[in-house]
Design an enzyme around this catalytic site. Structure first.
Site, PDB file in Angstrom:
ATOM      1  N   LYS A 270       0.823  -1.213   0.000  1.00 37.33           N
ATOM      2  CA  LYS A 270       0.000   0.000   0.000  1.00 37.33           C
ATOM      3  C   LYS A 270       0.853   1.258   0.000  1.00 37.33           C
ATOM      4  O   LYS A 270       2.064   1.238   0.208  1.00 37.33           O
ATOM      5  CB  LYS A 270      -0.945  -0.013   1.208  1.00 37.33           C
ATOM      6  CG  LYS A 270      -2.076  -1.019   1.056  1.00 37.33           C
ATOM      7  CD  LYS A 270      -3.100  -0.895   2.169  1.00 37.33           C
ATOM      8  CE  LYS A 270      -4.279  -1.828   1.925  1.00 37.33           C
ATOM      9  NZ  LYS A 270      -5.282  -1.763   3.003  1.00 37.33           N
TER      10      LYS A 270
ATOM     11  N   ARG B  91      -3.781  -9.448   5.861  1.00 36.78           N
ATOM     12  CA  ARG B  91      -4.158  -9.632   4.458  1.00 36.78           C
ATOM     13  C   ARG B  91      -2.961  -9.225   3.592  1.00 36.78           C
ATOM     14  O   ARG B  91      -2.522  -8.073   3.639  1.00 36.78           O
ATOM     15  CB  ARG B  91      -5.386  -8.787   4.133  1.00 36.78           C
ATOM     16  CG  ARG B  91      -5.946  -8.981   2.729  1.00 36.78           C
ATOM     17  CD  ARG B  91      -7.231  -8.178   2.571  1.00 36.78           C
ATOM     18  NE  ARG B  91      -7.829  -8.382   1.256  1.00 36.78           N
ATOM     19  CZ  ARG B  91      -7.576  -7.654   0.190  1.00 36.78           C
ATOM     20  NH1 ARG B  91      -6.704  -6.644   0.274  1.00 36.78           N
ATOM     21  NH2 ARG B  91      -8.163  -7.908  -0.971  1.00 36.78           N
TER      22      ARG B  91
END
Length: 368
Positions: free
Chosen positions: A313, A348
């Site tokens: 991210k 995740r």
């Protein structure tokens, strides 16, 4: 946990360490692999009051917590007891998965436009092969998504999501792989659960589709292994990161997730069947996301298992000065260790094999 109209209390566990290394009086965090021996106690007035939402913060050993709370008003004393109960209560299995050690959720994006791997697994055969590979590499659950929710992404019709994701979910479930569906759509949830998904992962926290809560509630009532991930996000993916404003990112995210959980319970959903996700990268700029990441242990006060996602991210890019998502593995692994150190039960990730190795080494050196 709103105590009254004036002040609310939060407790953030600190001094997290392996049980064998813990000081006398330490308590297990969420019945898991870490103990805590002190906490940050925060008394916070609501935003908009004359104080401007100021917070009184102090670090307290657990041994001193009762005496400190004894000087508070009754609602705050009760809240302190409830906080300790939720921080220490053992978490039940979710989607048939025990939460007694850090678990991994592998990502299968059957989308043409996901931020990291869009188009790589849009073909069903490739997506199934990738999901099998993730499970073999150590994924405890495989998360299949057919709609990108990256910043600026447009919504995908439910029928398109079903056509992309459900055949993949069915084929993975047939192989005995535990499968999650990443969707905001009640129609997609229904089709995915019928195909064998055990977990619904909704980035909107069941807000996007008014039928979603009923779909998940009915599914959990019928099947004890079905559960849901309620994530924190404001707005929609297309606009969520334009100008998010927080007074205190970690406390605000906690409060908004707490309100969402109350809403879920009022709709008939059992808190034990819910995982919470702070939504790193969703309606949070880099510094805001970093503040939340530093305080992940706070979320255990919600009494649920915690799931988090840092993999590839923008938060990793911001600190590591890497622009390409596929070049963010080292930073993603560093963030994973930070999550494990705060008792996050499920992470995740895209890179399952590498994260599993990092987790296993961390467990061997830190917890044994």
């Amino acid at each position: 946990m709103m105590e009254d109209d004036e002040t609310r209390l939060t407790l953030r566990p600190l001094g997290l360490t392996a049980p064998e290394q813990a000081l006398p009086g330490a308590r297990r965090l969420a019945g898991g692999w870490l103990c805590f021996d002190r906490c940050e106690a925060v008394l916070r007035t609501p935003a908009g009051k004359a104080t401007g939402g100021a917070a009184d913060r102090r670090i307290l050993p657990l041994a001193d917590l009762d005496s400190w709370a004894g000087g508070l008003p009754d609602p705050l004393r009760r809240s302190c007891r409830l906080w300790l109960e939720r921080l220490t209560a053992e978490r039940p299995p979710v989607a048939g998965l025990s939460l007694d050690r850090p678990r991994l959720m592998g990502i299968v994006n059957v989308t043409p436009d996901s931020f990291s791997d869009g188009g790589c697994h849009a073909d069903a055969d490739r997506a199934v092969a990738h999901g099998i590979g993730l499970a073999e590499a150590g994924a405890d659950i495989v998360d299949v998504g057919a709609e990108s929710t990256r910043p600026g992404a447009a919504a995908v019709p439910a029928e398109d999501q079903i056509a992309r994701a459900v055949p993949v979910i069915a084929r993975l479930a047939e192989r005995g792989i535990r499968v999650s569906v990443d969707t905001r759509s009640a129609a997609v949830m229904t089709a995915a659960l019928a195909a064998g998904a055990r977990l619904v992962n909704d980035v909107s926290g069941l807000r996007h589709d008014r039928r979603a809560l009923a779909v998940v509630g009915d599914a959990t009532a019928r099947d004890p292994d079905v559960a849901v991930v309620v994530m924190h996000m404001r707005g929609e993916p297309a606009t969520m990161n334009q100008a998010p404003v927080y007074e205190d990112p970690a406390l605000d995210v906690y409060d908004e997730l707490a309100e969402r959980l109350r809403w879920c319970e009022e709709g008939g959903l059992d808190r034990a069947r819910i995982l919470v996700d702070p939504g790193i990268g969703f309606a949070k700029r880099m510094e805001q996301g970093a503040a939340v990441a530093r305080s992940l242990s706070l979320l255990h006060g919600l009494g649920c298992g915690v799931l988090a996602g840092f993999s590839r991210k923008g938060l990793v890019r911001g600190w590591a000065d890497s622009t390409a998502p596929r070049d963010r593995l080292p930073g993603s692994l560093a963030a994973a260790i930070i999550a494990f150190e705060q008792g996050v039960q499920i992470l995740r990730v895209h890179d399952v094999r590498e994260t599993a190795q990092a987790r296993d080494v961390w467990e061997a050196l830190r917890l044994r």
